[in-house]
Design a protein around this motif. Structure first.
Motif, PDB file in Angstrom:
ATOM      1  N   LYS A 271       0.839  -1.206   0.000  1.00 36.82           N
ATOM      2  CA  LYS A 271       0.000   0.000   0.000  1.00 36.82           C
ATOM      3  C   LYS A 271       0.877   1.260   0.000  1.00 36.82           C
ATOM      4  N   ASP A 272       1.956   1.249   0.809  1.00 36.77           N
ATOM      5  CA  ASP A 272       2.882   2.398   0.856  1.00 36.77           C
ATOM      6  C   ASP A 272       3.454   2.678  -0.532  1.00 36.77           C
ATOM      7  N   TRP A 273       3.863   1.616  -1.227  1.00 36.83           N
ATOM      8  CA  TRP A 273       4.452   1.797  -2.554  1.00 36.83           C
ATOM      9  C   TRP A 273       3.412   2.351  -3.529  1.00 36.83           C
ATOM     10  N   GLN A 274       2.197   1.839  -3.431  1.00 38.35           N
ATOM     11  CA  GLN A 274       1.150   2.289  -4.356  1.00 38.35           C
ATOM     12  C   GLN A 274       0.791   3.758  -4.147  1.00 38.35           C
ATOM     13  N   GLU A 275       1.068   4.250  -2.918  1.00 39.41           N
ATOM     14  CA  GLU A 275       0.743   5.649  -2.613  1.00 39.41           C
ATOM     15  C   GLU A 275       1.991   6.531  -2.521  1.00 39.41           C
ATOM     16  N   VAL A 280       9.019  11.049  -1.044  1.00 36.73           N
ATOM     17  CA  VAL A 280       9.430   9.770  -0.427  1.00 36.73           C
ATOM     18  C   VAL A 280      10.381   9.039  -1.379  1.00 36.73           C
ATOM     19  N   PHE A 281      10.065   9.064  -2.675  1.00 36.11           N
ATOM     20  CA  PHE A 281      10.932   8.440  -3.685  1.00 36.11           C
ATOM     21  C   PHE A 281      12.345   9.019  -3.592  1.00 36.11           C
ATOM     22  N   LYS A 282      12.418  10.357  -3.528  1.00 36.84           N
ATOM     23  CA  LYS A 282      13.734  11.038  -3.476  1.00 36.84           C
ATOM     24  C   LYS A 282      14.496  10.703  -2.200  1.00 36.84           C
ATOM     25  N   LYS A 283      13.749  10.536  -1.114  1.00 35.88           N
ATOM     26  CA  LYS A 283      14.380  10.258   0.184  1.00 35.88           C
ATOM     27  C   LYS A 283      14.946   8.831   0.214  1.00 35.88           C
ATOM     28  N   ILE A 284      14.130   7.856  -0.197  1.00 35.00           N
ATOM     29  CA  ILE A 284      14.547   6.453  -0.124  1.00 35.00           C
ATOM     30  C   ILE A 284      15.631   6.141  -1.154  1.00 35.00           C
ATOM     31  N   PHE A 285      15.503   6.716  -2.345  1.00 28.83           N
ATOM     32  CA  PHE A 285      16.418   6.362  -3.438  1.00 28.83           C
ATOM     33  C   PHE A 285      17.398   7.477  -3.782  1.00 28.83           C
ATOM     34  N   LYS A 286      17.698   8.312  -2.794  1.00 27.45           N
ATOM     35  CA  LYS A 286      18.556   9.482  -3.005  1.00 27.45           C
ATOM     36  C   LYS A 286      19.855   9.145  -3.759  1.00 27.45           C
ATOM     37  N   LYS A 287      20.490   8.038  -3.371  1.00 27.08           N
ATOM     38  CA  LYS A 287      21.768   7.680  -4.005  1.00 27.08           C
ATOM     39  C   LYS A 287      21.698   6.352  -4.742  1.00 27.08           C
ATOM     40  N   SER A 288      20.489   5.808  -4.849  1.00 27.30           N
ATOM     41  CA  SER A 288      20.326   4.464  -5.403  1.00 27.30           C
ATOM     42  C   SER A 288      20.263   4.444  -6.929  1.00 27.30           C
ATOM     43  N   ALA A 289      20.553   3.274  -7.501  1.00 27.52           N
ATOM     44  CA  ALA A 289      20.431   3.092  -8.955  1.00 27.52           C
ATOM     45  C   ALA A 289      18.973   3.184  -9.408  1.00 27.52           C
ATOM     46  N   VAL A 290      18.037   3.099  -8.472  1.00 30.78           N
ATOM     47  CA  VAL A 290      16.605   3.199  -8.810  1.00 30.78           C
ATOM     48  C   VAL A 290      16.294   4.572  -9.421  1.00 30.78           C
ATOM     49  N   LYS A 291      17.129   5.557  -9.104  1.00 30.28           N
ATOM     50  CA  LYS A 291      16.929   6.902  -9.670  1.00 30.28           C
ATOM     51  C   LYS A 291      16.932   6.882 -11.204  1.00 30.28           C
ATOM     52  N   ARG A 292      17.560   5.847 -11.773  1.00 32.82           N
ATOM     53  CA  ARG A 292      17.625   5.727 -13.236  1.00 32.82           C
ATOM     54  C   ARG A 292      16.240   5.732 -13.864  1.00 32.82           C
ATOM     55  N   THR A 293      15.282   5.105 -13.175  1.00 36.94           N
ATOM     56  CA  THR A 293      13.942   4.983 -13.745  1.00 36.94           C
ATOM     57  C   THR A 293      13.084   6.215 -13.479  1.00 36.94           C
ATOM     58  N   LYS A 294      13.581   7.116 -12.611  1.00 37.53           N
ATOM     59  CA  LYS A 294      12.873   8.333 -12.201  1.00 37.53           C
ATOM     60  C   LYS A 294      11.549   7.969 -11.503  1.00 37.53           C
ATOM     61  N   PHE A 295      10.993   8.955 -10.839  1.00 38.77           N
ATOM     62  CA  PHE A 295       9.738   8.735 -10.109  1.00 38.77           C
ATOM     63  C   PHE A 295       8.631   8.279 -11.068  1.00 38.77           C
ATOM     64  N   SER A 296       8.575   8.933 -12.232  1.00 41.29           N
ATOM     65  CA  SER A 296       7.515   8.597 -13.203  1.00 41.29           C
ATOM     66  C   SER A 296       7.647   7.159 -13.685  1.00 41.29           C
ATOM     67  N   GLY A 297       8.888   6.701 -13.863  1.00 43.38           N
ATOM     68  CA  GLY A 297       9.119   5.320 -14.310  1.00 43.38           C
ATOM     69  C   GLY A 297       8.709   4.309 -13.256  1.00 43.38           C
ATOM     70  N   LEU A 298       9.043   4.608 -11.998  1.00 40.95           N
ATOM     71  CA  LEU A 298       8.676   3.683 -10.923  1.00 40.95           C
ATOM     72  C   LEU A 298       7.151   3.640 -10.772  1.00 40.95           C
ATOM     73  N   LYS A 299       6.520   4.803 -10.883  1.00 41.52           N
ATOM     74  CA  LYS A 299       5.051   4.864 -10.799  1.00 41.52           C
ATOM     75  C   LYS A 299       4.419   4.039 -11.932  1.00 41.52           C
ATOM     76  N   ARG A 300       4.977   4.165 -13.120  1.00 43.29           N
ATOM     77  CA  ARG A 300       4.486   3.371 -14.256  1.00 43.29           C
ATOM     78  C   ARG A 300       4.551   1.870 -13.928  1.00 43.29           C
ATOM     79  N   ASN A 301       5.703   1.458 -13.363  1.00 45.11           N
ATOM     80  CA  ASN A 301       5.876   0.033 -13.010  1.00 45.11           C
ATOM     81  C   ASN A 301       4.880  -0.418 -11.956  1.00 45.11           C
ATOM     82  N   ILE A 302       4.702   0.449 -10.933  1.00 47.38           N
ATOM     83  CA  ILE A 302       3.774   0.124  -9.842  1.00 47.38           C
ATOM     84  C   ILE A 302       2.342   0.015 -10.372  1.00 47.38           C
TER      85      ILE A 302
END
Length: 306
Positions: A271-275, A280-302
């Motif tokens: 539920k947290d991920w879906q919302e 929150v994305f910037k905080k959790i993935f501040k230095k992570s490779a997940v930044k590659r997909t950007k917030f919009s990309g992760l939202k698309r996947n979710i």
């Protein structure tokens, strides 16, 4: 003991001190046996929209075209298997992306190793590569005796498994070369059987354009609806073929603090991920490779997984 052996021992000792899991060395040259394999894979479109795979075909097969005068490819492995993983029944991130982006962590270690070589041995010219140039890193690591290519096309190492990064230093220095190890997959087909999108089309061949990691990271357009319901809750990358591999029962947790995840990553529910918000994305993935997909990309996947 000749210079090549002395220098090799020095380099391997320093690599271990820097935290690398292991270090293997191959003679730099044209990878003749890989040329037809790579050509066929590209011709069959198994790279999907990863057009960059078509570029620098000759450099991909010959490191002397990347580093003039190259004599040795030093392959290095760095463990990333986490102490703790995400809970069951949540949306999942591939383990390699839990902590700080590996490109930065490994690049710093490689620079330190190259500086050490230049200080201890002399005027050695070389370049560091971390998954960011046309280098067939798994092939070189296998040639250097660090493991064998599994049926899922990841490098596998006895007593270690496959949860590690591969990087290279290509240098114009003659060294003592290692020899490949034998294949220990046997009749096992665990990875092939477990892949929900049937991306492992035959042993040792992965159709990249069907892989969950490709869809959730590389693909910039909409994910094809034909794959709806097949992602097994993976929203960034996928570890299924590694998780089911019997060799990974030997995986031990890494000792690199930079690879430790943001605490919130391990506590987020489905539920947290879906919302999730962009903050929150910037905080959790501040230095992570997940930044590659950007917030919009992760939202698309979710949204696709919903």
């Amino acid at each position: 003991m000749n210079n090549g052996q002395v220098h090799t021992n020095l380099i391997k000792t320093e690599a271990k001190r820097l935290g690398f899991l292991s270090c293997g060395i191959s003679k730099a040259g044209f990878l003749e046996e890989e040329a037809p394999r790579l050509e066929k894979w590209l011709k069959n479109g198994m790279h999907g929209e990863m057009r960059y795979m078509e570029n620098h075909f000759d450099k991909r097969l010959d490191p002397t075209k990347l580093v003039p005068g190259a004599k040795s490819v030093i392959s290095l492995l760095l463990n990333y298997y986490p102490k703790e993983t995400q809970p069951q029944n949540t949306l999942k991130v591939s383990k390699y992306a839990y902590g700080t982006d590996y490109h930065f962590v490994i690049k710093d270690k490689l620079k330190s190793l190259l500086n050490f070589i230049q200080e201890e041995i002399g005027a050695v010219h070389g370049r560091a590569f971390v998954d960011s140039a046309p280098v067939l890193d798994k092939v070189w690591a296998a040639k250097s005796g660090l493991g064998w290519m599994g049926k899922h096309t990841n490098l596998l190492t006895k007593e270690v498994g496959s949860f590690y990064f591969i990087a290279e230093l290509i240098v114009d220095l003659e060294l003592k070369y290692d020899t490949p190890v034998t294949d220990h997959c046997g009749t096992c087909t665990a990875c092939i059987d477990a892949c929900p999108t049937e991306a492992i089309v035959e042993p040792y061949v992965v159709d990249g354009s069907k892989c969950i990691s490709y869809f959730t990271i590389e693909l910039k357009n909409e994910i094809p609806t034909a794959f709806k319901g097949q992602f097994d809750d993976w929203m960034f990358g996928c570890d299924i073929c590694q998780d089911v591999c019997p060799w990974n029962r030997f995986s031990k947790s890494h000792s690199e603090p930079l690879f430790d995840p943001h605490p919130e990553l391990l506590s987020m529910t489905k539920k947290d991920w879906q919302e999730i918000t962009e903050d929150v994305f910037k905080k959790i993935f501040k230095k992570s490779a997940v930044k590659r997909t950007k917030f919009s990309g992760l939202k698309r996947n979710i949204d696709f997984i919903k």
